[in-house]
Write a protein that holds these residues in place. Structure first.
Motif, PDB file in Angstrom:
ATOM      1  N   ALA A   1      12.332  -0.258  -1.695  1.00 23.63           N
ATOM      2  CA  ALA A   1      14.347  -0.344  -1.288  1.00 23.63           C
ATOM      3  C   ALA A   1      13.312   0.263   0.576  1.00 23.63           C
ATOM      4  O   ALA A   1      14.437  -0.637   1.184  1.00 23.63           O
ATOM      5  CB  ALA A   1      14.798   0.640  -1.761  1.00 23.63           C
ATOM      6  N   ALA A   2      13.143   1.211   0.494  1.00 26.64           N
ATOM      7  CA  ALA A   2      12.958   1.833   2.002  1.00 26.64           C
ATOM      8  C   ALA A   2      12.453   0.541   2.790  1.00 26.64           C
ATOM      9  O   ALA A   2      11.978   0.116   4.113  1.00 26.64           O
ATOM     10  CB  ALA A   2      12.550   3.505   2.484  1.00 26.64           C
TER      11      ALA A   2
ATOM     12  N   THR B   1       5.639  -3.863  -8.025  1.00 31.02           N
ATOM     13  CA  THR B   1       6.040  -2.279  -8.512  1.00 31.02           C
ATOM     14  C   THR B   1       6.224  -2.378 -10.286  1.00 31.02           C
ATOM     15  O   THR B   1       6.018  -1.532 -10.692  1.00 31.02           O
ATOM     16  CB  THR B   1       7.402  -1.539  -8.055  1.00 31.02           C
ATOM     17  N   GLY B   2       7.000  -3.071 -10.920  1.00 26.97           N
ATOM     18  CA  GLY B   2       7.066  -3.119 -12.558  1.00 26.97           C
ATOM     19  C   GLY B   2       5.595  -3.059 -12.705  1.00 26.97           C
ATOM     20  O   GLY B   2       5.378  -2.244 -13.999  1.00 26.97           O
ATOM     21  N   ALA B   3       4.383  -3.804 -12.075  1.00 24.51           N
ATOM     22  CA  ALA B   3       3.426  -3.793 -12.707  1.00 24.51           C
ATOM     23  C   ALA B   3       2.594  -2.257 -12.564  1.00 24.51           C
ATOM     24  O   ALA B   3       1.859  -1.873 -13.665  1.00 24.51           O
ATOM     25  CB  ALA B   3       2.616  -5.186 -12.202  1.00 24.51           C
ATOM     26  N   LYS B   4       2.842  -2.252 -11.493  1.00 20.46           N
ATOM     27  CA  LYS B   4       1.966  -1.027 -11.421  1.00 20.46           C
ATOM     28  C   LYS B   4       2.499   0.639 -11.549  1.00 20.46           C
ATOM     29  O   LYS B   4       2.353   1.312 -12.371  1.00 20.46           O
ATOM     30  CB  LYS B   4       2.250  -0.069 -10.243  1.00 20.46           C
TER      31      LYS B   4
ATOM     32  N   ASP C   1       1.112  -1.458  -0.264  1.00 20.38           N
ATOM     33  CA  ASP C   1      -0.221   0.170   0.141  1.00 20.38           C
ATOM     34  C   ASP C   1       0.558   0.608  -0.010  1.00 20.38           C
ATOM     35  O   ASP C   1       0.366   2.413  -0.887  1.00 20.38           O
ATOM     36  CB  ASP C   1      -0.635  -0.030   0.891  1.00 20.38           C
ATOM     37  N   ARG C   2       1.742   1.144   0.620  1.00 13.85           N
ATOM     38  CA  ARG C   2       2.780   1.985   1.264  1.00 13.85           C
ATOM     39  C   ARG C   2       3.399   2.808  -0.467  1.00 13.85           C
ATOM     40  O   ARG C   2       3.744   3.432  -0.900  1.00 13.85           O
ATOM     41  CB  ARG C   2       3.855   2.355   2.061  1.00 13.85           C
ATOM     42  N   ILE C   3       3.923   1.676  -1.561  1.00 11.44           N
ATOM     43  CA  ILE C   3       4.634   1.472  -3.277  1.00 11.44           C
ATOM     44  C   ILE C   3       3.402   2.578  -4.345  1.00 11.44           C
ATOM     45  O   ILE C   3       4.087   3.570  -4.290  1.00 11.44           O
ATOM     46  CB  ILE C   3       5.062   0.283  -2.962  1.00 11.44           C
ATOM     47  N   ILE C   4       2.399   2.245  -3.801  1.00 12.75           N
ATOM     48  CA  ILE C   4       1.579   2.476  -4.177  1.00 12.75           C
ATOM     49  C   ILE C   4       1.249   3.549  -4.029  1.00 12.75           C
ATOM     50  O   ILE C   4       0.937   5.145  -4.499  1.00 12.75           O
ATOM     51  CB  ILE C   4      -0.437   1.690  -4.058  1.00 12.75           C
ATOM     52  N   ALA C   5       1.040   4.341  -2.578  1.00 14.87           N
ATOM     53  CA  ALA C   5       1.214   5.565  -1.821  1.00 14.87           C
ATOM     54  C   ALA C   5       1.844   6.744  -2.179  1.00 14.87           C
ATOM     55  O   ALA C   5       1.457   7.509  -2.801  1.00 14.87           O
ATOM     56  CB  ALA C   5       0.702   5.794  -0.826  1.00 14.87           C
ATOM     57  N   ALA C   6       3.281   6.028  -2.700  1.00 13.55           N
ATOM     58  CA  ALA C   6       4.104   6.377  -3.007  1.00 13.55           C
ATOM     59  C   ALA C   6       4.227   6.958  -5.027  1.00 13.55           C
ATOM     60  O   ALA C   6       4.768   8.464  -5.206  1.00 13.55           O
ATOM     61  CB  ALA C   6       6.025   6.000  -2.990  1.00 13.55           C
TER      62      ALA C   6
ATOM     63  N   ARG D   1       6.873   8.938 -10.831  1.00 13.65           N
ATOM     64  CA  ARG D   1       6.230   7.713 -10.513  1.00 13.65           C
ATOM     65  C   ARG D   1       7.054   6.933  -9.971  1.00 13.65           C
ATOM     66  O   ARG D   1       7.371   5.891  -9.460  1.00 13.65           O
ATOM     67  CB  ARG D   1       4.821   7.518 -11.548  1.00 13.65           C
ATOM     68  N   ALA D   2       8.270   6.652 -10.722  1.00  4.69           N
ATOM     69  CA  ALA D   2       8.988   5.319 -11.025  1.00  4.69           C
ATOM     70  C   ALA D   2      10.201   5.919  -9.991  1.00  4.69           C
ATOM     71  O   ALA D   2      10.888   4.540  -9.279  1.00  4.69           O
ATOM     72  CB  ALA D   2       9.982   5.330 -12.528  1.00  4.69           C
ATOM     73  N   LEU D   3      10.662   6.956  -9.983  1.00  6.69           N
ATOM     74  CA  LEU D   3      11.380   7.259  -8.483  1.00  6.69           C
ATOM     75  C   LEU D   3      10.955   6.928  -7.394  1.00  6.69           C
ATOM     76  O   LEU D   3      11.515   6.275  -6.717  1.00  6.69           O
ATOM     77  CB  LEU D   3      12.400   8.576  -8.442  1.00  6.69           C
ATOM     78  N   ARG D   4      10.179   7.580  -7.077  1.00  8.89           N
ATOM     79  CA  ARG D   4       9.627   7.451  -5.885  1.00  8.89           C
ATOM     80  C   ARG D   4       8.590   6.061  -5.680  1.00  8.89           C
ATOM     81  O   ARG D   4       8.898   5.308  -4.106  1.00  8.89           O
ATOM     82  CB  ARG D   4       8.185   8.621  -5.283  1.00  8.89           C
ATOM     83  N   MET D   5       8.491   5.854  -6.541  1.00  6.77           N
ATOM     84  CA  MET D   5       7.760   3.848  -5.975  1.00  6.77           C
ATOM     85  C   MET D   5       9.461   3.001  -5.929  1.00  6.77           C
ATOM     86  O   MET D   5       9.109   2.347  -4.969  1.00  6.77           O
ATOM     87  CB  MET D   5       7.261   3.222  -7.013  1.00  6.77           C
ATOM     88  N   VAL D   6      10.507   3.250  -7.122  1.00  7.26           N
ATOM     89  CA  VAL D   6      11.448   2.360  -6.820  1.00  7.26           C
ATOM     90  C   VAL D   6      12.250   2.570  -5.310  1.00  7.26           C
ATOM     91  O   VAL D   6      12.681   1.940  -4.248  1.00  7.26           O
ATOM     92  CB  VAL D   6      12.678   2.351  -7.637  1.00  7.26           C
TER      93      VAL D   6
END
Ligand code: SF4
Ligand code: FES
Length: 258
Positions: A207-208, A178-181, A121-126, A198-203
């Motif tokens: 990692a975080a 992450t790649g799918a989204k 969920d936090r990856i999506i929110a990013a 989007r790519a920078l923040r989700m990747v």
């Protein structure tokens, strides 16, 4: 059918866990795997024992709530199938099955076979969203999308966020998810304004969350119930590298200008 189940029982994230053996009798081959567990749980409840905790919601393979390891394979032995859509006719009378939760540092066990997938969920929110106005339904029809891009987006959008890809990966990488989204939004016209960010923040968020890196092993693709292809990881990497260079170039430019 009669089966022997060895199920991971763990009261909470901090409590120690262990495998416990159960006898599943009178299993109907037409039951889904979760219905078989429902019956086992009814018997446990009648005896005053704690039922086995597992996640489920739609039981139609579309919500992404269900999932655990069956004999070491995420979602069990049938390719392209969630555990809620897996039927007992896939197994034989007398089979011995080991059920374990997803194992990854980023998915702590809540109880038994249920894990906390809040990290997704936090990856999506990013960045897994479009914040520009996309217009109303008729506007959607006047924005032309090449057929090939529409198909790539639809295939990637099939990801249900179940987490099997993470559980199967020796690195516990969330790259397929992450790649799918990133792919789903990145090939559509409405997804372009925020594509780099989007790519920078989700990747960075992946990692975080303590997910590992992708080393192209491919276990994720093999177990994904929606058959998401490894290509989405290549697309994610391309967007990430391109946006990293763009942002470095921009900061170098502003530095020399200042
Ligand atoms: S990529 Fe596949 S395995 Fe991973 S979360 Fe999405 S649907 Fe589940
Ligand atoms: S319960 Fe919804 S996908 Fe399995």
């Amino acid at each position: 059918m009669r089966l022997t189940l060895h199920v991971w029982r763990q009261k909470s994230a901090k409590a120690p866990g262990r495998m416990v053996q159960y006898d599943a009798r009178s299993v109907n081959p037409d039951m889904s795997f979760l219905e078989m567990l429902d019956v086992v749980n009814e018997e446990l409840t009648l005896k005053g024992d704690d039922p086995i905790a597992f996640d489920s919601d739609c039981r139609e393979g579309i919500c992404g709530m269900c999932g655990f390891m069956i004999n070491g394979v995420a979602h069990g032995p049938r390719r392209g199938t969630t555990v809620c859509q897996l039927h007992m006719r896939k197994f034989k009378d007398g089979d011995v099955l080991y059920l374990e939760p997803w194992r990854a540092r980023a998915f702590p066990v809540i109880k038994d076979l249920a894990v906390d997938r809040g990290a997704f969920d936090r990856i999506i929110a990013a960045g897994g969203f479009i914040s520009v106005p996309a217009g109303s339904a008729p506007d959607g029809n006047v924005i032309l999308v090449p057929k090939q891009n529409a198909e790539i987006a639809m295939d990637a959008a099939a990801c249900i966020g179940c987490g099997a890809c993470v559980a199967a990966c020796p690195n516990a990488s969330a790259s397929l998810f992450t790649g799918a989204k990133i792919t789903h939004l990145g090939v559509l016209p409405q997804g372009q304004p925020e594509r780099d960010d989007r790519a920078l923040r989700m990747v960075a968020q992946a990692a975080a969350e303590s997910f590992g890196s992708c080393t192209n092993i491919g276990e994720c693709e093999a177990v994904c119930p929606k058959e998401i292809r490894l290509e989405v990881i290549a697309r994610m990497n391309r967007d990430f590298i391109k946006s990293s260079w763009t942002s470095r170039g921009a900061s170098a430019g502003s530095g020399s200008g200042g």
